[in-house]
Write an enzyme that holds these catalytic residues in place. Structure first.
Site, mmCIF file in Angstrom:
data_model
loop_
_atom_site.group_PDB
_atom_site.id
_atom_site.type_symbol
_atom_site.label_atom_id
_atom_site.label_comp_id
_atom_site.label_asym_id
_atom_site.label_seq_id
_atom_site.Cartn_x
_atom_site.Cartn_y
_atom_site.Cartn_z
ATOM 1 N N PRO A 123 3.769 -15.760 19.817
ATOM 2 C CA PRO A 123 4.302 -14.440 19.913
ATOM 3 C C PRO A 123 5.319 -14.338 20.988
ATOM 4 C CG PRO A 123 1.909 -14.407 20.006
ATOM 5 C CD PRO A 123 2.350 -15.782 20.077
ATOM 6 N N GLU A 124 6.463 -13.952 20.582
ATOM 7 C CA GLU A 124 7.479 -13.544 21.544
ATOM 8 C C GLU A 124 7.477 -12.021 21.520
ATOM 9 O OE1 GLU A 124 11.173 -15.645 21.358
ATOM 10 O OE2 GLU A 124 10.277 -17.275 20.217
#
Length: 271
Positions: free
Chosen positions: A2-3
């Site tokens: 996850p960015e």
DNA sequence: AATCGCGCCTGACGGC
DNA sequence: TGCCGTCAGGCGCGAT
């Protein structure tokens, strides 16, 4: 995983289910995440009403009157809202059970994520206090990027991954933004012109906003809070596309190891 | 002060 | 089919 776009997608997914609800109990099946899940979470969170679900960089914050839960999804974490009586997967490490029978469930196969608890202002927490500006906020602009990058010799891709420079830009979105701005990932940050800094800020914002709209990027295990995958991987120009034609000029996309991560770029469009 | 490399983990994938 | 090496979206930390 996850960015920033994936974390924001998650935040938006859980927000309507958790805000205003009180916490019934906390179930920790495996406390061995990046840092040990603190015992105080189990002692101090139950009974509290979740006032808000916010985000700082890639950190999610569940604010209550007694303190704040700081969550990080690491590389493989995902959060979803599920009925508490639904059987837990082997990687479902923490549940925050709510007063309506639902629970907020953290799944994280690689256990690089974190669940922490602070009674203080979370923005003064050690992990958050030195973060750079939010990439979608007003403080992240061409002048800031130009100023901050002066005399910096690091490759601009690595510079953008540094959370002290800007919070929440990871490898996928750094590469994509550099492609759209026509800048090589290996270019020394300090050699960017003012115009290039302005272009880069624009493409970073554009890329992040588009990815949020698409529900994030699902390459392997990212899931929205609903369990749906994201769709932004379909819009990637260079990331993970070594050998494929550049969408602009047709030249094969190159991949090269840069530091600890792979950089992707078009050798003709990016100088 | 800035930069670099390591290590925390599991799982998926490709080559043989 | 299975074994092995490689790679993965993060990031704090210690060494230089």
């Amino acid at each position: 995983m996850p960015e920033l776009p994936e974390v924001e997608t998650t935040r938006r997914g859980i927000e309507p289910h958790v805000v205003g609800r009180s916490v019934a109990r906390v179930i920790v099946r495996n406390a061995h995440l990046r840092w040990r899940v603190p015992d105080k979470l189990k002692k101090e969170l139950p009974g509290q009403v979740i006032q808000s679900a916010s985000r700082r960089g890639k950190y999610l914050l569940l604010v209550t009157h007694a303190g704040t839960v700081i969550l990080h999804l690491g590389m493989s974490g995902s959060l979803r809202v599920a009925p508490c009586d639904q059987p837990a997967d082997k990687h479902d490490h923490v549940d925050i059970a709510l007063d309506n029978g639902d629970c907020l469930r953290l799944r994280d196969p690689r256990r690089f994520g974190a669940v922490l608890w602070t009674r203080d202002d979370p923005l003064t927490h050690k992990l958050l206090k030195d973060l750079g500006p939010e990439p979608l906020g007003p403080d992240f602009n061409g002048a800031y990027l130009f100023h901050t990058s002066r005399k910096r010799k690091r490759a601009v891709r690595d510079f953008l991954l540094d959370g002290h420079v800007v919070a929440g830009v990871g490898n996928i979105y750094a590469n994509e933004s550099l492609f759209l701005a026509g800048i090589r990932p290996s270019r020394a940050a300090g050699r960017l012109t003012q115009t290039q800094c302005e272009a880069l800020v624009r493409t970073i914002r554009q890329t992040l906003n588009r990815a949020i709209k698409a529900g994030g990027t699902t390459l392997r295990d990212f899931r929205q809070a609903s369990g749906q995958p994201g769709y932004f991987q379909l819009s990637l120009h260079v990331y993970g596309r070594e050998g494929e034609p550049c969408p602009t000029c047709g030249t094969p996309i190159r991949a090269r190891r840069q530091g600890q991560r792979t950089a992707f770029f078009c050798p003709k469009c990016q100088l």
